[in-house]
Write a protein that holds these residues in place. Structure first.
Motif, PDB file in Angstrom:
ATOM      1  N   VAL A   1       0.836  -1.201   0.000  1.00 10.88           N
ATOM      2  CA  VAL A   1       0.000   0.000   0.000  1.00 10.88           C
ATOM      3  C   VAL A   1       0.877   1.260   0.000  1.00 10.88           C
ATOM      4  CG1 VAL A   1      -0.453   0.415   2.478  1.00 10.88           C
ATOM      5  CG2 VAL A   1      -2.252   0.827   0.820  1.00 10.88           C
TER       6      VAL A   1
ATOM      7  N   ARG B   1       1.916   1.829  -3.477  1.00 11.07           N
ATOM      8  CA  ARG B   1       0.780   2.330  -4.245  1.00 11.07           C
ATOM      9  C   ARG B   1       0.599   3.837  -4.056  1.00 11.07           C
ATOM     10  NH1 ARG B   1      -4.781  -1.035  -4.949  1.00 11.07           N
ATOM     11  NH2 ARG B   1      -5.339   0.131  -6.800  1.00 11.07           N
ATOM     12  N   TYR B   2       0.849   4.299  -2.836  1.00 10.60           N
ATOM     13  CA  TYR B   2       0.680   5.728  -2.555  1.00 10.60           C
ATOM     14  C   TYR B   2       2.003   6.493  -2.569  1.00 10.60           C
ATOM     15  CZ  TYR B   2      -4.172   4.947  -1.856  1.00 10.60           C
ATOM     16  OH  TYR B   2      -5.476   4.632  -2.090  1.00 10.60           O
TER      17      TYR B   2
ATOM     18  N   ASN C   1      -9.233   3.973  -5.820  1.00 10.92           N
ATOM     19  CA  ASN C   1      -9.214   2.889  -4.840  1.00 10.92           C
ATOM     20  C   ASN C   1     -10.541   2.765  -4.117  1.00 10.92           C
ATOM     21  OD1 ASN C   1      -6.684   2.175  -5.406  1.00 10.92           O
ATOM     22  ND2 ASN C   1      -5.825   2.636  -3.412  1.00 10.92           N
TER      23      ASN C   1
ATOM     24  N   GLU D   1     -12.773   1.022  -6.394  1.00  8.21           N
ATOM     25  CA  GLU D   1     -12.467  -0.410  -6.426  1.00  8.21           C
ATOM     26  C   GLU D   1     -13.057  -1.123  -5.219  1.00  8.21           C
ATOM     27  OE1 GLU D   1      -8.249  -1.557  -6.610  1.00  8.21           O
ATOM     28  OE2 GLU D   1      -8.187  -0.266  -8.389  1.00  8.21           O
TER      29      GLU D   1
ATOM     30  N   MET E   1      -7.287   1.489   3.740  1.00 12.25           N
ATOM     31  CA  MET E   1      -7.263   0.608   2.566  1.00 12.25           C
ATOM     32  C   MET E   1      -6.843  -0.825   2.905  1.00 12.25           C
ATOM     33  SD  MET E   1      -8.399   2.274   0.078  1.00 12.25           S
ATOM     34  CE  MET E   1      -8.657   3.908  -0.583  1.00 12.25           C
TER      35      MET E   1
ATOM     36  N   GLU F   1      -5.655   8.393  -7.641  1.00 16.05           N
ATOM     37  CA  GLU F   1      -5.349   7.038  -7.182  1.00 16.05           C
ATOM     38  C   GLU F   1      -6.251   6.665  -5.992  1.00 16.05           C
ATOM     39  OE1 GLU F   1      -1.889   5.234  -7.921  1.00 16.05           O
ATOM     40  OE2 GLU F   1      -3.200   3.611  -7.256  1.00 16.05           O
TER      41      GLU F   1
END
Ligand SMILES: Nc1ncnc2c1ncn2[C@@H]1O[C@H](COP(=O)(O)OP(=O)(O)OP(=O)(O)O)[C@@H](O)[C@H]1O
Ligand code: NI
Length: 263
Positions: A128, A131-132, A187, A190, A160, A183
């Protein structure tokens, strides 16, 4: 399927004015709202209209001087404060509005790892962070060592990785780069697509409309209207409430037209 229901919620604060005189300040009045699995509900409305307090009421983290009435149910079961404590950060996760919710004495990597339940915590945290766009070293830092934007990304990361069924995001994106905002919003989408219910409190109506299914419009502690996203188009003629129409028409692409005295 509706997973979380708020029925007739009122929240007020007792305040002491001069001497021992007490006044009651009602900040949420007879509010009803529901979150549906698989859907994003955007919550918009002026500053001070009670959005964060609704989030805190759902999580069971209102200040001690708050008085509440009404009922909140999760998965058909009434949320008592004990139940809220059990579910908090697990089944129901919060992305708080303020970065001060991070524990100042705990390295941020551990904070994120402690909210992982169903998978390998270290791996989930590293993924994660990647991802960030948070560097590996950030995991070893304390909150005071982070910039505001980094702290926000840590807060979003925490929610998340939680695997919660309900995510309440209270202004999760201010101060973030455009790419990271996109993003994060993707998320949330999603998550909803995987069956999670998301409540997205935001001043950024434009971005919220891109990913939400419905929009709840707040005004002074009540919900004026819950409108499907599709109704926010053209001149907003399908929106029922004048205040909602005014919010919509005030957006840049709609010429910033503000209707005077629209309430
Ligand atoms: N601890 C408190 N004691 C007394 N009043 C409070 C307290 N916390 C919040 N309020 C009041 O409740 C109202 C709603 O606050 P809330 O933080 O929910 O607004 P908000 O819609 O989230 O605003 P913003 O968009 O600025 O975040 C405000 O008028 C605020 O002054
Ligand atoms: Ni707020």
């Amino acid at each position: 399927m509706s997973i979380l229901k708020v029925n007739n919620l009122s929240v007020s604060f007792k305040q002491y004015t001069s001497g021992l005189r007490q006044t009651t300040h009602q900040v949420i009045s007879n509010l009803n709202i529901e979150l549906v699995s698989g859907e994003i509900l955007a919550v918009v409305g002026a500053s001070g209209s009670g959005k964060s307090l609704l989030a805190h009421a759902i999580l069971g983290i209102l200040p001690l001087n708050a008085e509440t009435s009404g009922q909140i149910t999760y998965d058909g079961e009434v949320l008592t404060s004990k139940r809220q404590e059990q579910l908090r950060g697990k089944e129901i996760a919060l992305v708080p509005q303020s970065v001060s919710y991070l524990n100042p004495l705990m390295r941020v990597g551990s904070q994120v790892r402690s909210s992982v339940r169903k998978r390998n915590a270290k791996q989930a945290q590293e993924e994660v962070f990647q991802r960030y766009h948070l560097k590996k070293e950030v995991g070893n830092m304390y909150p005071f060592q982070l910039s505001g934007g980094m702290a926000r990304r840590v807060l979003v990361s925490t929610a998340m990785v939680s695997g919660a069924s309900v995510i309440i995001a209270d202004e999760p994106t201010p101060g973030l780069d455009k790419v990271v905002i996109e993003e994060a919003l993707n998320n949330f989408r999603e998550f909803a697509d995987q069956g999670c219910a998301v409540m997205l409190i935001s001043h950024d109506i434009e971005s919220a409309l891109k990913i939400a299914d419905k929009v709840a419009v707040f005004y002074e502690g009540t919900v004026l209207e819950v409108a499907p996203v599709e109704d926010f188009e053209g001149k907003g003629d399908r929106l029922r409430h004048p205040y909602t129409q005014a919010l919509w028409r005030a957006l840049p692409q709609n010429d910033f037209t503000w209707i005077e005295g629209s309430i």
